[in-house]
Structure formats: structure tokens, C-alpha cells
Design an enzyme around this catalytic site. Structure first.
Site, PDB file in Angstrom:
ATOM      1  N   ASP A   7       0.869  -1.175   0.000  1.00 25.89           N
ATOM      2  CA  ASP A   7       0.000   0.000   0.000  1.00 25.89           C
ATOM      3  C   ASP A   7       0.909   1.229   0.000  1.00 25.89           C
ATOM      4  O   ASP A   7       2.138   1.117  -0.184  1.00 25.89           O
ATOM      5  CB  ASP A   7      -1.009  -0.038   1.160  1.00 25.89           C
ATOM      6  CG  ASP A   7      -0.372   0.193   2.531  1.00 25.89           C
ATOM      7  OD1 ASP A   7       0.880   0.312   2.623  1.00 25.89           O
ATOM      8  OD2 ASP A   7      -1.117   0.260   3.526  1.00 25.89           O
ATOM      9  N   CYS A  64       3.176  -3.033   4.176  1.00 26.90           N
ATOM     10  CA  CYS A  64       2.322  -1.902   4.559  1.00 26.90           C
ATOM     11  C   CYS A  64       3.011  -1.218   5.740  1.00 26.90           C
ATOM     12  O   CYS A  64       4.208  -1.434   5.958  1.00 26.90           O
ATOM     13  CB  CYS A  64       0.878  -2.328   4.849  1.00 26.90           C
ATOM     14  SG  CYS A  64       0.630  -3.400   6.271  1.00 26.90           S
ATOM     15  N   THR A  66       2.643  -1.480   9.102  1.00 24.52           N
ATOM     16  CA  THR A  66       3.045  -2.413  10.165  1.00 24.52           C
ATOM     17  C   THR A  66       3.182  -3.857   9.676  1.00 24.52           C
ATOM     18  O   THR A  66       3.708  -4.695  10.414  1.00 24.52           O
ATOM     19  CB  THR A  66       1.972  -2.440  11.271  1.00 24.52           C
ATOM     20  OG1 THR A  66       0.732  -2.830  10.655  1.00 24.52           O
ATOM     21  CG2 THR A  66       1.809  -1.088  11.943  1.00 24.52           C
ATOM     22  N   HIS A  97       8.794 -24.373  10.272  1.00 24.81           N
ATOM     23  CA  HIS A  97       7.736 -25.040  11.036  1.00 24.81           C
ATOM     24  C   HIS A  97       6.326 -24.755  10.529  1.00 24.81           C
ATOM     25  O   HIS A  97       5.434 -25.574  10.701  1.00 24.81           O
ATOM     26  CB  HIS A  97       7.810 -24.622  12.510  1.00 24.81           C
ATOM     27  CG  HIS A  97       8.993 -25.208  13.230  1.00 24.81           C
ATOM     28  ND1 HIS A  97       9.155 -25.118  14.600  1.00 24.81           N
ATOM     29  CD2 HIS A  97      10.076 -25.881  12.770  1.00 24.81           C
ATOM     30  CE1 HIS A  97      10.290 -25.721  14.950  1.00 24.81           C
ATOM     31  NE2 HIS A  97      10.872 -26.186  13.855  1.00 24.81           N
ATOM     32  N   HIS A 132       5.752 -31.190  11.555  1.00 19.92           N
ATOM     33  CA  HIS A 132       5.214 -29.855  11.271  1.00 19.92           C
ATOM     34  C   HIS A 132       4.152 -29.900  10.174  1.00 19.92           C
ATOM     35  O   HIS A 132       3.247 -29.069  10.159  1.00 19.92           O
ATOM     36  CB  HIS A 132       6.348 -28.893  10.918  1.00 19.92           C
ATOM     37  CG  HIS A 132       7.361 -28.794  12.009  1.00 19.92           C
ATOM     38  ND1 HIS A 132       7.055 -28.269  13.248  1.00 19.92           N
ATOM     39  CD2 HIS A 132       8.647 -29.202  12.069  1.00 19.92           C
ATOM     40  CE1 HIS A 132       8.118 -28.347  14.017  1.00 19.92           C
ATOM     41  NE2 HIS A 132       9.104 -28.908  13.335  1.00 19.92           N
TER      42      HIS A 132
END
Ligand code: RB5
Length: 153
Positions: A7, A64, A66, A97, A132
Site C-alpha cells: 500500500d 504496509c 506495520t 515449522h 510440522h
């Protein structure tokens, strides 16, 4: 092919990510915006995630402010395991994992050098499989079962 999207807040990191992908010889496609004008990240996160889920792209990198908005949006798409990383350990383990298929980075959280390090590790690390694989399958079953529980709406 790697889907790269951003963004307005993620735009500052896109050049660094593009340069890294070029250095690593990984083909990539720009699905993000190229202007600092404010846009709605859910549209961009969803579009890239749908491309990864459909198999059009092997993996994705979303940028973006965060990383959180992009990750929340991407994780609503069936088949997506998107992680926000701001450290190298999480980046590595999210591949080993969790078989994360999208990496979200916060351009307002990590600097360009750290972002490059995180992305390189994330791109280079394979999924470990074994026990996993069973757990990843369990995660994907939550998605399947919760959409059944929600019903047709
Ligand atoms: C845009 O201001 C910001 O909210 C967005 O880039 C992202 O950080 C959201 O999670």
C-alpha cells in the site's frame, strides 16, 4: 514467481524488496501501488493472497505500515499462511515449522537493511515437513471447519 504488493505506507520498502528478489534471481511481479496516495490495504492484500492461493504465484511479500493489515487480509483467503516478521528468527521458523506462504513486513517498523535480511532468510528457508506437516494441516482444517460452522450465511 513471487507476488510483491504494497500500500502507500509500504511503498518505501518496495524498491529494496525488488532489488533483493533481482539479486536472488527470483522472478517477481509488482501487484502493489506506486504512488504515496492513501489506498485501502485489504484490496491489495486480498488480490496478492488470491494469486498465491490459486498457484499463480509460489509465495508473496506484502508491505504496509506495520505488516499487520496486509497479514490480516491475506489470512482471510483460504490456503494462506501469512506471517508478519520483524526479526530473522521468526522469519526462519515461519518457513521451517509453519510453511508460511506469505511474508508481511512493516515499512514503519523495520528499516530497509533488516527487512532485506528477513526477506532473504524467509525466501531461502525450506519447510521442514515431518511433524510440522501434520500441524500445518491442522491449521488448514480449522479454516475448513470454521467456514462449515458459519454455514452458507
Ligand atoms: C496505513 O496508514 C496503515 O494503516 C497501513 O499501511 C497498515 O499499517 C495497516 O495495517
Amino acid at each position: 514467481m513471487i507476488a510483491l504488493s504494497n500500500d502507500h505506507a509500504g511503498l518505501t520498502l518496495k524498491g529494496d524488496m525488488a532489488a533483493l528478489l533481482e539479486e536472488m534471481g527470483l522472478p517477481w511481479k509488482d501487484l502493489g501501488v506506486n504512488s504515496p496516495e492513501s489506498v485501502d490495504y485489504p484490496i491489495l492484500g486480498r488480490r496478492a493472497a488470491e494469486g498465491v492461493a490459486s498457484g499463480e504465484y509460489e509465495r508473496g511479500i506484502l508491505l504496509c505500515g506495520t505488516g499487520v493489515g496486509m497479514a490480516l487480509s491475506a489470512n482471510k483467503v483460504r490456503g494462506i499462511r501469512c506471517v508478519v516478521c520483524s526479526d530473522c528468527y521468526t522469519a526462519k521458523l515461519s518457513r521451517l515449522h509453519n510453511d508460511a506462504n506469505i511474508l508481511a513486513l512493516g515499512a514503519r517498523v523495520v528499516g530497509p537493511d533488516l527487512a532485506r535480511m528477513i526477506a532473504r532468510i524467509w525466501l531461502e528457508t525450506p519447510f521442514e515437513g515431518g511433524r510440522h506437516a501434520r500441524r500445518v494441516e491442522m491449521i488448514m482444517n480449522i479454516e475448513r471447519d470454521s467456514s462449515r460452522a458459519a454455514g452458507p450465511g
